[in-house]
Scaffold this active site. Structure first.
Site, short mmCIF file in Angstrom:
data_model
loop_
_atom_site.label_atom_id
_atom_site.label_comp_id
_atom_site.label_asym_id
_atom_site.label_seq_id
_atom_site.Cartn_x
_atom_site.Cartn_y
_atom_site.Cartn_z
N ASP A 30 6.98 -4.53 5.17
CA ASP A 30 6.32 -3.41 4.20
C ASP A 30 7.39 -3.02 3.64
OD1 ASP A 30 3.71 -1.43 4.71
OD2 ASP A 30 5.14 -0.33 3.52
N ASN A 86 -6.04 -0.26 8.70
CA ASN A 86 -6.67 0.66 8.31
C ASN A 86 -7.85 0.12 8.11
OD1 ASN A 86 -4.78 2.46 9.44
ND2 ASN A 86 -2.83 2.24 7.90
N GLY A 92 -6.62 5.97 5.67
CA GLY A 92 -5.35 6.51 5.24
C GLY A 92 -5.53 4.35 4.09
N HIS A 99 -5.60 -6.76 6.28
CA HIS A 99 -3.49 -6.48 6.25
C HIS A 99 -3.13 -5.67 7.64
CE1 HIS A 99 -3.84 -2.79 3.75
NE2 HIS A 99 -3.20 -2.44 4.59
P1 5GP Z 1 -2.78 0.75 3.93
O1 5GP Z 1 -2.22 2.37 4.05
O2 5GP Z 1 -3.55 0.21 2.76
O3 5GP Z 1 -2.94 0.68 5.39
O4 5GP Z 1 -1.19 -0.06 3.93
C1 5GP Z 1 -0.40 -0.85 2.69
C2 5GP Z 1 1.12 -1.30 3.02
O5 5GP Z 1 1.22 -2.27 1.69
C3 5GP Z 1 2.07 0.49 3.27
O6 5GP Z 1 2.34 0.86 4.21
C4 5GP Z 1 2.58 0.41 1.81
O7 5GP Z 1 3.65 0.92 2.15
C5 5GP Z 1 2.56 -1.06 1.08
N1 5GP Z 1 2.84 -1.58 0.31
C6 5GP Z 1 2.24 -0.99 -0.94
N2 5GP Z 1 2.93 -1.79 -2.00
C7 5GP Z 1 3.47 -3.03 -1.35
C8 5GP Z 1 4.72 -3.60 -2.32
O8 5GP Z 1 4.37 -3.65 -3.70
N3 5GP Z 1 5.19 -4.75 -1.44
C9 5GP Z 1 4.85 -4.92 0.05
N4 5GP Z 1 5.69 -5.25 0.82
N5 5GP Z 1 3.92 -3.54 0.57
C10 5GP Z 1 3.48 -3.07 -0.02
#
Ligand code: 5GP
Ligand code: ZN
Length: 113
Positions: A30, A86, A92, A99
């Protein structure tokens, strides 16, 4: 999905620190880690959320089984880890490509925030 960040990672249009990859799934660190180890495991196929997995039961179960290989590889299988999916606004969820967060490397509090 053209504008999906995780589809772009799958297609190598955006770089990621990849931990594991095969023809169906990908796991990468992440970008904004919430624990010393924070990996995201995704299907390469664009599936939006946990509410959209009906057609992909086998793929989802294969992802679950893959978690073991990933935590062993990054070295948190013995100390323990947490998986989080999530789903939607109140959880959030920011990126609408399914994922599984895999978090470890520190004592994780419960209940989550
Ligand atoms: P969500 O809040 O949708 O469950 O989690 C999305 C996750 O994706 C977040 O923890 C965020 O830090 C991660 N994330 C967002 N953009 C990128 C990216 O471009 N590369 C990586 N490796 N992680 C990302
Ligand atoms: Zn996508």
């Amino acid at each position: 999905m053209e504008e999906c960040i995780f589809c772009k990672i799958v297609n190598k249009e955006i770089k990621a620190n990849v931990v594991y990859e095969d023809e169906k799934v990908m796991a990468f660190y992440d970008i904004n880690p919430q624990a010393p180890f924070h990996v995201l495991l995704i299907p390469k196929k664009h599936i939006s959320t946990l509410l959209d997995i009906e057609e992909d039961k086998i793929l989802i179960s294969e992802m679950m089984v893959k978690i073991k290989d990933i935590v062993e590889k990054i070295g948190i299988s013995k100390s323990g880890f947490r998986t989080v999916i999530n789903c939607g606004k109140d959880a959030g969820m920011d990126i609408f490509h399914l994922h599984i967060h895999i978090l470890g490397g520190r004592r994780l509090s419960w209940p989550p925030g």
